[in-house]
Write a protein that holds these residues in place. Structure first.
Motif, PDB file in Angstrom:
ATOM      1  N   PHE A   1      37.507  38.359  39.375  1.00  0.00           N
ATOM      2  CA  PHE A   1      38.464  38.192  38.281  1.00  0.00           C
ATOM      3  C   PHE A   1      37.818  38.697  36.994  1.00  0.00           C
ATOM      4  O   PHE A   1      36.680  38.350  36.695  1.00  0.00           O
ATOM      5  CB  PHE A   1      38.860  36.722  38.085  1.00  0.00           C
TER       6      PHE A   1
ATOM      7  N   GLU B   1      41.854  37.617  32.717  1.00  0.00           N
ATOM      8  CA  GLU B   1      42.838  37.805  33.788  1.00  0.00           C
ATOM      9  C   GLU B   1      43.541  36.482  34.099  1.00  0.00           C
ATOM     10  O   GLU B   1      42.911  35.433  34.202  1.00  0.00           O
ATOM     11  CB  GLU B   1      42.142  38.334  35.043  1.00  0.00           C
TER      12      GLU B   1
ATOM     13  N   ILE C   1      44.899  33.980  36.485  1.00  0.00           N
ATOM     14  CA  ILE C   1      44.630  33.648  37.879  1.00  0.00           C
ATOM     15  C   ILE C   1      45.848  32.970  38.502  1.00  0.00           C
ATOM     16  O   ILE C   1      46.198  33.230  39.644  1.00  0.00           O
ATOM     17  CB  ILE C   1      43.372  32.764  37.996  1.00  0.00           C
TER      18      ILE C   1
ATOM     19  N   ARG D   1      43.803  30.830  44.965  1.00  0.00           N
ATOM     20  CA  ARG D   1      43.478  32.224  44.620  1.00  0.00           C
ATOM     21  C   ARG D   1      41.983  32.485  44.723  1.00  0.00           C
ATOM     22  O   ARG D   1      41.555  33.520  45.228  1.00  0.00           O
ATOM     23  CB  ARG D   1      43.943  32.570  43.198  1.00  0.00           C
TER      24      ARG D   1
ATOM     25  N   LYS E   1      39.969  35.001  47.381  1.00  0.00           N
ATOM     26  CA  LYS E   1      39.041  36.050  46.929  1.00  0.00           C
ATOM     27  C   LYS E   1      37.607  35.748  47.366  1.00  0.00           C
ATOM     28  O   LYS E   1      36.683  36.455  47.000  1.00  0.00           O
ATOM     29  CB  LYS E   1      39.078  36.175  45.400  1.00  0.00           C
TER      30      LYS E   1
ATOM     31  N   ALA F   1      40.878  33.498  33.305  1.00  0.00           N
ATOM     32  CA  ALA F   1      39.415  33.576  33.441  1.00  0.00           C
ATOM     33  C   ALA F   1      38.786  33.618  32.053  1.00  0.00           C
ATOM     34  O   ALA F   1      39.055  34.522  31.263  1.00  0.00           O
ATOM     35  CB  ALA F   1      39.021  34.809  34.244  1.00  0.00           C
TER      36      ALA F   1
END
Length: 135
Positions: free
Chosen positions: A31, A35, A37, A65, A69, A108
């Protein structure tokens, strides 16, 4: 790189042999700073308990999320990150006074890598305008 050393079984103290598995992966960025999330819409008519449940759901979406990832949890606590209880209290108090629909975005706070941790800001947005940040 991230190096993980995991025991392959549960062991007791003073065991002389321990079986392990080693894992080495590239510590890539998952991230970018700023960004979004996850985000959720909120209505001002929600009761405080409903609002708290939706904020909890937002954190669950963030965890989902991050897990998708493959962000690694803290090896001791198992947590992916933390969020200040003071900031959370301030958020709950602040959004309780809103009279229009709004959105809370989990953003983030800094670039986040596989090695973690998640560092978040919660951003309150109404009609596309940022109202306040909490972290």
């Amino acid at each position: 790189y991230v190096v993980r050393i995991l025991s392959t079984r549960n062991y007791l103290r003073r065991e002389t042999k321990v079986s392990i598995a080693a894992d080495v992966i590239l510590n890539k960025k998952v991230f970018n700073k700023g960004e979004v999330i996850a985000s959720l819409q909120f209505k001002p008519s929600l009761q405080p308990q409903e609002t708290a449940e939706r904020v909890s759901r937002l954190f669950s979406l963030v965890r989902f999320r991050a897990n998708s990832k493959e962000v690694l949890p803290d090896p001791i606590t198992g947590n992916l990150g933390s969020f200040s209880t003071n900031a959370l209290s301030e958020l709950m108090e602040t959004i309780g006074a809103y009279k229009t629909n709004f959105e809370i975005r989990a953003v983030a706070k800094e670039s986040i890598y596989l090695s973690g941790p998640l560092s978040l800001e919660l951003v309150v947005v109404s009609n596309g305008i940022e109202i306040k940040r909490f972290s």
